[in-house]
Design an enzyme around this catalytic site. Structure first.
Site, short mmCIF file in Angstrom:
data_model
loop_
_atom_site.label_atom_id
_atom_site.label_comp_id
_atom_site.label_asym_id
_atom_site.label_seq_id
_atom_site.Cartn_x
_atom_site.Cartn_y
_atom_site.Cartn_z
N LYS A 233 -36.37 9.97 -18.11
CA LYS A 233 -35.21 10.82 -18.33
C LYS A 233 -35.37 11.73 -19.54
CE LYS A 233 -31.80 8.33 -15.63
NZ LYS A 233 -30.52 7.61 -15.59
N ARG A 273 -34.71 -0.04 -14.01
CA ARG A 273 -34.97 0.78 -12.82
C ARG A 273 -36.00 1.84 -13.20
NH1 ARG A 273 -33.01 5.62 -10.64
NH2 ARG A 273 -32.81 5.63 -8.35
#
Length: 295
Positions: A233, A273
């Site tokens: 991210k 995740r």
């Protein structure tokens, strides 16, 4: 629970693990399988069903405890896809992976997709909206009886960055997740099957993401297992750039993601995740060894 798992749980104060999911003596690793043309780092790589099935089997072979199948991008600015398209992208993949014995999660905000995926064999519903995007989601999850991930969410992808306004991000995320849990329970969802996700990157700026990671111990006071989705991210890329690495594209952030996985696991996260399963699996194993030395 194994001796090592019990010792690690005592050291970390880990929350009870939902029934119906794999049990390990470490933080679980969820492998990301985006069956989309437009996800932020791997869009289009697994857009065809057989490509996606092969990738899912590969993630499982690498050690993924859960394979998370998603048919709609949730990157900032992404537009929603038609229901029929999301169903066509995901359900055949879920069915084939489940037939192969893989624990499959369906990454969706739509109740109809969740229902179809559960019928196809999904073991978990991962809803980045926490039930806010579709009022029918909670009844579907309640009826299915399978675990449910409720993520902190304020707005759809196309406008979520406009809602990244906090005075104290940990306190506010806790309060909003607590409200979601209470409403989910009111709608019949079994609290023993709820997993919470602080929603890194969803209506969050870089500083919010790091503050939430540092505050995982506080977030765990809600009493639910925590899933952390940090993989590749923006906040990871920003940290690498500020550290002198320059502009690191998403596909080259896996080593840094593994470092974040170790931090999250050491702080008591239930699951991480990730795109790169092998690196984060090693990372969470190191966190488990750190939590229970000598076992």
């Amino acid at each position: 629970m194994s001796t090592a798992e019990g010792a690690a749980a005592r050291r970390l104060g880990a929350s009870p693990r939902p029934e119906g999911l794999p049990r390990q003596d470490r933080c679980l690793v969820m492998g990301i399988l985006n069956v989309t043309p437009d996800s932020f780092s791997d869009g289009g790589l697994y857009a065809q069903a057989q490509q996606a099935i092969d990738r899912g089997l590969d993630l499982a072979a690498q050690g993924a405890d859960i394979v998370d199948v998603g048919g709609e991008s949730t990157r900032p600015g992404a537009r929603p896809v038609a229901l029929a398209e999301e169903l066509a992208r995901t359900v055949p993949v879920v069915r084939e992976l489940a037939r192969a014995g893989v624990c499959v999660s369906i990454d969706t905000m739509r109740a109809a997709v969740a229902r179809a995926a559960v019928e196809a064999g999904a073991c978990l519903v991962n809803d980045v909206s926490g039930g806010l995007a579709d009022p029918d989601m909670a009844p579907v999850v309640a009826a299915s009886g399978i675990p449910y991930v409720a993520t902190h969410w304020r707005a759809p992808s196309r406008e979520m960055d406009r809602h990244a306004d906090y005075r104290d991000v940990v306190v506010e995320v806790m309060a909003e997740l607590d409200l979601r849990v209470r409403r989910l329970k009111d709608q019949g969802v079994d609290p023993a099957r709820i997993v919470l996700d602080p929603g890194l990157g969803f209506s969050k700026r870089t500083e919010h993401d790091w503050t939430l990671l540092a505050g995982l111990g506080t977030l765990r006071r809600l009493g639910f297992p925590l899933l952390v989705g940090a993989s590749r991210k923006r906040f990871i890329g920003a940290a690498l750039a500020s550290g002198g690495a320059g502009d690191v594209p998403p596909g080259e952030r896996d080593s840094a993601t593994a470092a974040v996985s170790a931090l999250a696991a050491a702080a008591g996260a239930f699951c991480v995740r990730v795109h790169d399963v092998r690196a984060s699996l090693d990372a969470v194993r190191m966190a488990a060894a750190y939590a229970a030395p000598g076992l």
